[in-house]
Design an enzyme around this catalytic site. Structure first.
Site, short mmCIF file in Angstrom:
data_model
loop_
_atom_site.label_atom_id
_atom_site.label_comp_id
_atom_site.label_asym_id
_atom_site.label_seq_id
_atom_site.Cartn_x
_atom_site.Cartn_y
_atom_site.Cartn_z
CD GLU A 47 -2.36 2.13 -3.70
OE1 GLU A 47 -1.78 2.33 -2.63
OE2 GLU A 47 -3.45 2.63 -3.98
CG ASP B 292 -1.99 0.99 1.24
OD1 ASP B 292 -2.85 0.89 0.35
OD2 ASP B 292 -2.01 1.88 2.11
C1 NOJ Z 1 -4.59 2.84 -0.90
C2 NOJ Z 1 -5.71 1.90 -0.64
O1 NOJ Z 1 -5.99 1.17 -1.82
C3 NOJ Z 1 -6.89 2.74 -0.17
O2 NOJ Z 1 -8.08 2.01 -0.13
C4 NOJ Z 1 -6.53 3.33 1.15
O3 NOJ Z 1 -7.56 4.22 1.56
C5 NOJ Z 1 -5.22 4.11 1.10
N1 NOJ Z 1 -4.20 3.44 0.35
C6 NOJ Z 1 -4.68 4.33 2.48
O4 NOJ Z 1 -4.22 3.13 3.01
#
Ligand code: NOJ
Length: 519
Positions: free
Chosen positions: A258, A191
């Site tokens: 991500e 993440d």
């Molecule tokens: C990316 C995640 O996919 C999202 O759902 C989340 O709110 C943020 N990162 C914070 O962790």
């Protein structure tokens, strides 16, 4: 081929209204049959669920709402038996404010956990220490009465950022990651890895000139008013990546970042050799239907960075068919885009329900749970992409027996369900099955050397080995010159029937992709 399982909304096995791990296990056959080889599970740790699990309160445990450690072991074992690799969602940038580390940190200035987080005294005027904003709206700093200082949170107030400049944080994560890999995970979807390190002096971020501020598909504007120069993408981030790789590489495990950076030049260092093994390419997910941008950016992305994972939808964005205009048009465009990405290097990844052509669900305003919307950071509630998988046309959609699922079922119709689409040869599900099978069976689509072919405006065309992919995203039919030889049509957006042969030229209908194989 990757697939994102959004655990709370995939399959409920015990009738409590929440998707769970035994539910996922029961659907592994569906995923394997679809042609999936890599599954990313959304966060499964204990969490107060303010940000739907991205607020972790214990990285070493399984959320009882989703099942037990034994259920997880069963899932991983059965996935392995079917040749499916499972990635855990690792959330290293922030914890939940309910994490024990944060409890100790705020309570005791001298606790070893104090420096796990980023604390500062008020700025000169008595307010927040700098001008950083939260992705969810408002200042990124929250005053903590008990601690007597501000703490940093780039997301919700209840998600304090960890201090990755403290080696003890990195050590904790080495150990957490090792433990889950030992249990049988094949790697991590990480993440927001690009934000874990901040500039050590925490300087103010510069503003973007007013006429250049963009708004993303979620409608958040405040975040994009700033150049995020000091709160993300710091030069020494690569040391953290190297550290994670030192845990995963010896075990042959994968890191999928991500990284929400769509400038291929800047993305390069986050991917492949320098950074993580793979990173999402968000150039196609942040936009509505923009054929010229898609054709241009896809090429630019590939020329700039490697290890790109191609995504069109996720739990964070409006679903692709909705972004692309909705209805039959939106579904056709999404399938056309999926067929375009099916042979691109690295791999595409579907979000659950993509294969059904699902559009955003209807979520009544008074039922919205998304902190991004509730804190004023967006005009779009991510709940619309998070409602349950429609498996069958029963009261609980085959997702749950509970009359009260954790989130609205979203007004799905019988024709959107897996069971109805299975029976219909012309369904979106069967089109995706053909597409994914093709990728599984045609090794050129996965490993062939990629060569771009000249193409007109809104058209993108490439050859991989003996396979040719032509995506005509433009509003008009496109005539293309086929490379020499006889070509057999193996997939087209609109046609479930067996392919025909083509030589010389081919006319591709507007907003369609064709895949052809040299005879
Ligand atoms: C990316 C995640 O996919 C999202 O759902 C989340 O709110 C943020 N990162 C914070 O962790």
């Amino acid at each position: 081929m990757g697939y994102q399982v959004y655990v709370p909304s995939f399959q409920d096995s015990n009738g409590d209204g929440w998707g769970d791990l035994p539910g996922v296990t029961s659907r592994l056959g569906y995923l394997a049959d679809l042609g999936v080889t890599i599954i990313w599970l959304s966060p499964i740790h204990p969490s107060p669920f303010v940000d739907h699990g991205y607020d972790v309160s214990d990285y070493r445990a399984v959320n009882p709402r989703f099942g037990t450690l034994h259920d997880l072991e069963t899932l991983l074992g059965e996935a392995d038996d079917r040749g499916l690799r499972v990635l855990m969602d690792l959330v290293p940038n922030h914890t939940s404010a309910e994490h024990e580390w944060f409890g100790q940190a705020r309570h005791d200035r001298h606790s070893p956990y104090r420096d796990f987080y980023i604390w500062r005294d008020p700025g000169p005027g008595g307010g927040p220490p700098n001008n950083w904003v939260s992705r969810f709206g408002g200042s990124a700093w929250a005053w903590d009465e008990e601690a007597g200082q501000y703490y940093l949170h780039l997301f919700a107030r209840s998600q304090p950022d960890l201090n990755w400049r403290n080696p003890a944080v990195a050590e904790e994560f080495d150990s957490i990651m090792s433990a889950w890999l030992d249990l049988g995970f094949s790697g991590f979807r990480v993440d927001v890895p690009h934000v874990v390190l901040k500039h050590p002096d925490l300087p103010d971020n510069p503003l973007v000139p007013e006429d250049q501020v963009v708004t993303d598909v979620r409608g958040s504007r405040e975040w994009w008013r700033f150049q995020h120069r000091y709160d993300m993408d710091q030069p020494d981030l690569l040391d953290i990546y190297a550290r994670w790789r030192a845990v995963t590489a010896p075990r042959g495990a994968m890191l999928l970042g991500e990284v929400n950076i769509t400038d291929p030049g800047r993305l390069r260092r986050h991917s492949a050799d320098l950074g993580l093994d793979t990173v999402f390419w968000f150039g196609l997910i942040e936009h509505r239907w923009e054929p010229d941008r898609f054709t241009e950016w896809t090429r630019k992305a590939l020329d700039g960075a490697s290890g790109l994972v191609w995504v069109l939808s996720s739990h964070d964005r409006p679903r692709a068919p909705s972004r692309y205009g909705g209805g039959a048009t939106g579904r056709r465009r999404a399938l056309t885009m999926a067929a375009l990405t099916v042979g691109l290097p690295c791999f595409p990844l579907l979000y659950q329900g993509d294969e059904l052509g699902l559009e955003d669900a209807m979520v009544p305003a008074d039922q919205v749970q998304d902190p991004l919307l509730r804190s004023g950071g967006a005009t779009y509630a991510r709940d619309a992409a998070r409602t349950p998988m429609p498996w069958s046309a029963t009261p609980g959609l085959g997702f749950t027996d509970s009359p009260e699922p954790w989130i609205t079922l979203g007004g799905r119709t019988p024709g959107q369900t897996v069971s109805a689409q299975r029976r219909d040869p012309a369904s979106t599900l069967n089109a995706y099955r053909r597409l994914l099978r093709l990728r599984a069976d045609d090794s050129d689509l996965r490993h062939g050397k990629l060569r771009w072919l000249p193409a007109g405006q809104g058209v993108i065309s490439y050859v991989r080995g003996s396979t040719l992919v032509v995506a005509n995203l433009s509003p008009d039919p496109a005539t293309i010159t086929l490379p020499e030889g006889r070509w057999q049509l193996t997939f087209r957006t609109d046609d479930p029937g067996p392919g025909h042969q083509a030589m010389g030229t081919a006319e591709i209908p507007a907003e369609h992709t064709w895949i052809l194989r040299r005879d």
